[in-house]
Motif scaffolding. Structure first.
Motif, PDB file in Angstrom:
ATOM      1  N   LEU A 307       0.827  -1.195   0.000  1.00 38.62           N
ATOM      2  CA  LEU A 307       0.000   0.000   0.000  1.00 38.62           C
ATOM      3  C   LEU A 307       0.867   1.252   0.000  1.00 38.62           C
ATOM      4  CD1 LEU A 307      -2.673  -1.161   2.608  1.00 38.62           C
ATOM      5  CD2 LEU A 307      -2.683  -1.460   0.121  1.00 38.62           C
ATOM      6  N   ALA A 308       0.216   2.404  -0.234  1.00 37.91           N
ATOM      7  CA  ALA A 308       0.941   3.670  -0.266  1.00 37.91           C
ATOM      8  C   ALA A 308       1.609   3.971   1.064  1.00 37.91           C
ATOM      9  CB  ALA A 308      -0.006   4.800  -0.657  1.00 37.91           C
ATOM     10  N   SER A 309       1.060   3.452   2.145  1.00 35.77           N
ATOM     11  CA  SER A 309       1.622   3.672   3.481  1.00 35.77           C
ATOM     12  C   SER A 309       2.846   2.811   3.749  1.00 35.77           C
ATOM     13  CB  SER A 309       0.557   3.370   4.537  1.00 35.77           C
ATOM     14  OG  SER A 309       0.168   1.995   4.476  1.00 35.77           O
ATOM     15  N   GLY A 310       3.139   1.839   2.876  1.00 41.32           N
ATOM     16  CA  GLY A 310       4.237   0.926   3.082  1.00 41.32           C
ATOM     17  C   GLY A 310       3.809  -0.413   3.648  1.00 41.32           C
ATOM     18  N   GLU A 311       2.545  -0.513   4.073  1.00 42.47           N
ATOM     19  CA  GLU A 311       2.024  -1.773   4.600  1.00 42.47           C
ATOM     20  C   GLU A 311       1.958  -2.816   3.484  1.00 42.47           C
ATOM     21  OE1 GLU A 311      -2.150  -3.637   6.356  1.00 42.47           O
ATOM     22  OE2 GLU A 311      -1.943  -1.474   6.020  1.00 42.47           O
ATOM     23  N   ARG A 312       2.288  -4.044   3.827  1.00 44.19           N
ATOM     24  CA  ARG A 312       2.246  -5.142   2.866  1.00 44.19           C
ATOM     25  C   ARG A 312       1.298  -6.218   3.372  1.00 44.19           C
ATOM     26  NH1 ARG A 312       8.689  -6.020   1.323  1.00 44.19           N
ATOM     27  NH2 ARG A 312       9.005  -3.948   0.401  1.00 44.19           N
ATOM     28  N   ARG A 313       0.521  -6.756   2.456  1.00 44.02           N
ATOM     29  CA  ARG A 313      -0.442  -7.803   2.810  1.00 44.02           C
ATOM     30  C   ARG A 313      -0.751  -8.636   1.580  1.00 44.02           C
ATOM     31  NH1 ARG A 313      -5.251  -6.435   0.541  1.00 44.02           N
ATOM     32  NH2 ARG A 313      -5.779  -4.213   0.273  1.00 44.02           N
ATOM     33  N   SER A 314      -1.516  -9.716   1.795  1.00 41.13           N
ATOM     34  CA  SER A 314      -1.961 -10.563   0.675  1.00 41.13           C
ATOM     35  C   SER A 314      -3.160  -9.914  -0.010  1.00 41.13           C
ATOM     36  CB  SER A 314      -2.340 -11.951   1.182  1.00 41.13           C
ATOM     37  OG  SER A 314      -1.231 -12.605   1.744  1.00 41.13           O
ATOM     38  N   LEU A 315      -3.282 -10.146  -1.299  1.00 46.80           N
ATOM     39  CA  LEU A 315      -4.448  -9.657  -2.034  1.00 46.80           C
ATOM     40  C   LEU A 315      -5.693 -10.417  -1.590  1.00 46.80           C
ATOM     41  CD1 LEU A 315      -2.929  -9.475  -5.632  1.00 46.80           C
ATOM     42  CD2 LEU A 315      -3.726  -7.523  -4.307  1.00 46.80           C
ATOM     43  N   THR A 316      -6.809  -9.706  -1.539  1.00 43.47           N
ATOM     44  CA  THR A 316      -8.068 -10.381  -1.252  1.00 43.47           C
ATOM     45  C   THR A 316      -8.561 -11.077  -2.503  1.00 43.47           C
ATOM     46  OG1 THR A 316      -9.420  -8.477  -1.870  1.00 43.47           O
ATOM     47  CG2 THR A 316      -8.606  -8.562   0.415  1.00 43.47           C
ATOM     48  N   LYS A 317      -9.525 -11.973  -2.336  1.00 42.20           N
ATOM     49  CA  LYS A 317     -10.078 -12.702  -3.473  1.00 42.20           C
ATOM     50  C   LYS A 317     -10.707 -11.749  -4.470  1.00 42.20           C
ATOM     51  CE  LYS A 317     -13.167 -16.552  -4.595  1.00 42.20           C
ATOM     52  NZ  LYS A 317     -14.112 -17.576  -4.039  1.00 42.20           N
ATOM     53  N   GLY A 318     -11.371 -10.726  -3.994  1.00 47.95           N
ATOM     54  CA  GLY A 318     -11.994  -9.754  -4.887  1.00 47.95           C
ATOM     55  C   GLY A 318     -10.979  -8.935  -5.651  1.00 47.95           C
ATOM     56  N   GLU A 319      -9.869  -8.588  -4.999  1.00 46.79           N
ATOM     57  CA  GLU A 319      -8.818  -7.818  -5.685  1.00 46.79           C
ATOM     58  C   GLU A 319      -8.143  -8.659  -6.759  1.00 46.79           C
ATOM     59  OE1 GLU A 319      -7.410  -4.796  -2.082  1.00 46.79           O
ATOM     60  OE2 GLU A 319      -6.523  -6.804  -2.262  1.00 46.79           O
ATOM     61  N   ARG A 320      -7.939  -9.947  -6.487  1.00 49.11           N
ATOM     62  CA  ARG A 320      -7.278 -10.811  -7.476  1.00 49.11           C
ATOM     63  C   ARG A 320      -8.164 -11.064  -8.681  1.00 49.11           C
ATOM     64  NH1 ARG A 320      -3.762 -15.613  -4.889  1.00 49.11           N
ATOM     65  NH2 ARG A 320      -3.044 -15.530  -7.041  1.00 49.11           N
ATOM     66  N   SER A 321      -9.484 -11.102  -8.481  1.00 46.08           N
ATOM     67  CA  SER A 321     -10.399 -11.350  -9.599  1.00 46.08           C
ATOM     68  C   SER A 321     -10.743 -10.083 -10.362  1.00 46.08           C
ATOM     69  CB  SER A 321     -11.687 -12.002  -9.080  1.00 46.08           C
ATOM     70  OG  SER A 321     -12.377 -11.112  -8.203  1.00 46.08           O
ATOM     71  N   GLY A 322     -10.392  -8.916  -9.814  1.00 46.73           N
ATOM     72  CA  GLY A 322     -10.709  -7.653 -10.466  1.00 46.73           C
ATOM     73  C   GLY A 322     -12.052  -7.081 -10.098  1.00 46.73           C
ATOM     74  N   GLN A 323     -12.802  -7.730  -9.212  1.00 43.22           N
ATOM     75  CA  GLN A 323     -14.109  -7.223  -8.798  1.00 43.22           C
ATOM     76  C   GLN A 323     -13.981  -6.037  -7.853  1.00 43.22           C
ATOM     77  OE1 GLN A 323     -16.065 -10.651  -7.135  1.00 43.22           O
ATOM     78  NE2 GLN A 323     -16.495 -11.571  -9.132  1.00 43.22           N
ATOM     79  N   ILE A 324     -12.863  -5.972  -7.137  1.00 48.60           N
ATOM     80  CA  ILE A 324     -12.606  -4.860  -6.224  1.00 48.60           C
ATOM     81  C   ILE A 324     -11.380  -4.114  -6.726  1.00 48.60           C
ATOM     82  CG2 ILE A 324     -12.026  -4.210  -3.850  1.00 48.60           C
ATOM     83  CD1 ILE A 324     -13.463  -6.670  -2.891  1.00 48.60           C
ATOM     84  N   ALA A 325     -11.487  -2.798  -6.837  1.00 52.20           N
ATOM     85  CA  ALA A 325     -10.379  -1.987  -7.331  1.00 52.20           C
ATOM     86  C   ALA A 325      -9.235  -1.986  -6.333  1.00 52.20           C
ATOM     87  CB  ALA A 325     -10.854  -0.561  -7.594  1.00 52.20           C
ATOM     88  N   LEU A 326      -8.033  -1.924  -6.843  1.00 49.59           N
ATOM     89  CA  LEU A 326      -6.853  -1.874  -5.979  1.00 49.59           C
ATOM     90  C   LEU A 326      -6.727  -0.500  -5.343  1.00 49.59           C
ATOM     91  CD1 LEU A 326      -4.286  -3.701  -8.296  1.00 49.59           C
ATOM     92  CD2 LEU A 326      -5.566  -4.668  -6.377  1.00 49.59           C
TER      93      LEU A 326
END
Length: 346
Positions: A307-326
């Motif tokens: 993320l812009a803040s520097g936080e790192r995490r796994s993508l959610t299922k919605g983000e990986r499928s493109g249903q949720i915007a990054l």
């Protein structure tokens, strides 16, 4: 119901050499013995002080060779934009346009017969003739030494020493040394009738002579590609090492030619492009990249986000499928093993 948007059309473009010109070449139909004087021959020599190299019958005696200096006759000028527009049917003209239509480059007859006395803009030209004569003419009559960026050679593979050139579009079944299949132009006979008296020995001489002129034409950042099969790729590598220097070898590119079985043993399914540089330290090259999409080819392993803040995490299922915007200003990445480490000791 939402209206489906039409795909954006891309403009038709071609490579243009703006501000550059070259000497005019005569159309083949205007050339005669009266208008084309004899320019003599040019002699090329080999350097005898070279690294260990391939030997064949006649090579030791072939320390130099002469090439006639002739004019290049324009057979066709190819305009890519005309071809593409005709194929797409977007030019508003439903007639079948000529694939070689380029009216801008066709001068009036009174100017065309002056041949090399005036200059023309660059154009894509189709020249029928012996490549040795063509390259020598580019060097001697058009001053192209050291000005060519890329040369691609698709020579006979040096396997079957017969002609497979088809001089007529309405006849596909051609036979070597048959009068009815003989083209009427001497340049094309020399170029396409493979009469190798000594088989592979004549073939290697043929190839080395042409590669020597290729080296003279290439600019310092230029490249040459030779297409060849597995039967003689090792010989071609050795000859090109001799002509261009083994330090200028760039890559051996493999490409598939068939997926079928054509032999009782293990069939060959690939041919090769042997790539050499004129000077590998100055080579012009643009790196190829594969545009990856989440979940698509080459992109499935990218499962984490910063993320812009520097936080790192796994993508959610919605983000990986493109249903949720990054999230804005975020970056997708993957975790991988460190392949190599460079340690500097002080």
């Amino acid at each position: 119901m939402a209206k489906k948007s039409s795909p954006q059309t891309k403009p038709i473009e071609q490579y243009d050499h703006k501000g550059t010109c070259r000497l005019n070449n005569p159309p083949a139909g205007l050339v005669s013995a009266a208008t084309e004087p004899n320019y003599g021959t040019k002699t090329y020599s080999y350097d005898p002080h070279l690294d260990p190299q391939l030997q064949w019958a006649g090579k030791a005696e072939h320390t130099s060779f002469e090439v006639p200096t002739v004019s290049l006759h324009v057979h066709e000028r190819i305009d890519p934009r005309t071809i593409i527009r005709a194929a797409k049917g977007s030019n508003g003209d439903h007639r079948q346009a000529s694939l070689f239509e380029f009216s801008i480059e066709n001068p009036p007859l009174r100017e065309a017969v002056e041949f090399y006395r005036h200059r023309h803009n660059w154009s894509n030209r189709l020249v029928a003739g012996d490549s040795l004569l063509v390259m020598n003419s580019l060097l001697e009559k058009e001053g192209m030494a050291g000005k060519v960026q890329m040369i691609y050679i698709d020579p006979p593979y040096g396997i079957k020493y017969g002609s497979n050139f088809q001089p007529f579009v309405n006849r596909r079944d051609v036979k070597d040394r048959k009068d009815e299949d003989l083209t009427s132009e001497p340049e094309m006979i020399r170029a396409f009738r493979d009469t190798w008296e000594l088989g592979i020995h004549s073939y290697l001489t043929y190839l080395r002579d042409r590669l020597l002129l290729v080296r003279e034409l290439l600019t310092e950042s230029g490249s040459v590609f030779v297409q060849i099969s597995d039967e003689n790729v090792h010989h071609v590598r050795e000859i090109m090492d001799e002509v261009f220097g083994k330090e200028n070898f760039v890559s051996l590119i493999t490409f598939a030619k068939t997926s079928g079985q054509s032999s009782t043993l293990l069939s060959s399914t690939s041919d090769y492009l042997v790539w050499y540089a004129r000077d590998i330290s100055r080579i012009k090259y643009r790196q190829l990249y594969l545009e990856k999409q989440l979940g698509g080819q080459g992109g499935s392993a990218y499962s984490r986000i910063q993320l812009a803040s520097g936080e790192r995490r796994s993508l959610t299922k919605g983000e990986r499928s493109g249903q949720i915007a990054l999230p804005e200003n975020s970056q997708i990445f993957r975790i991988d093993n460190l392949g190599s480490v460079l340690i500097n000791h002080t």
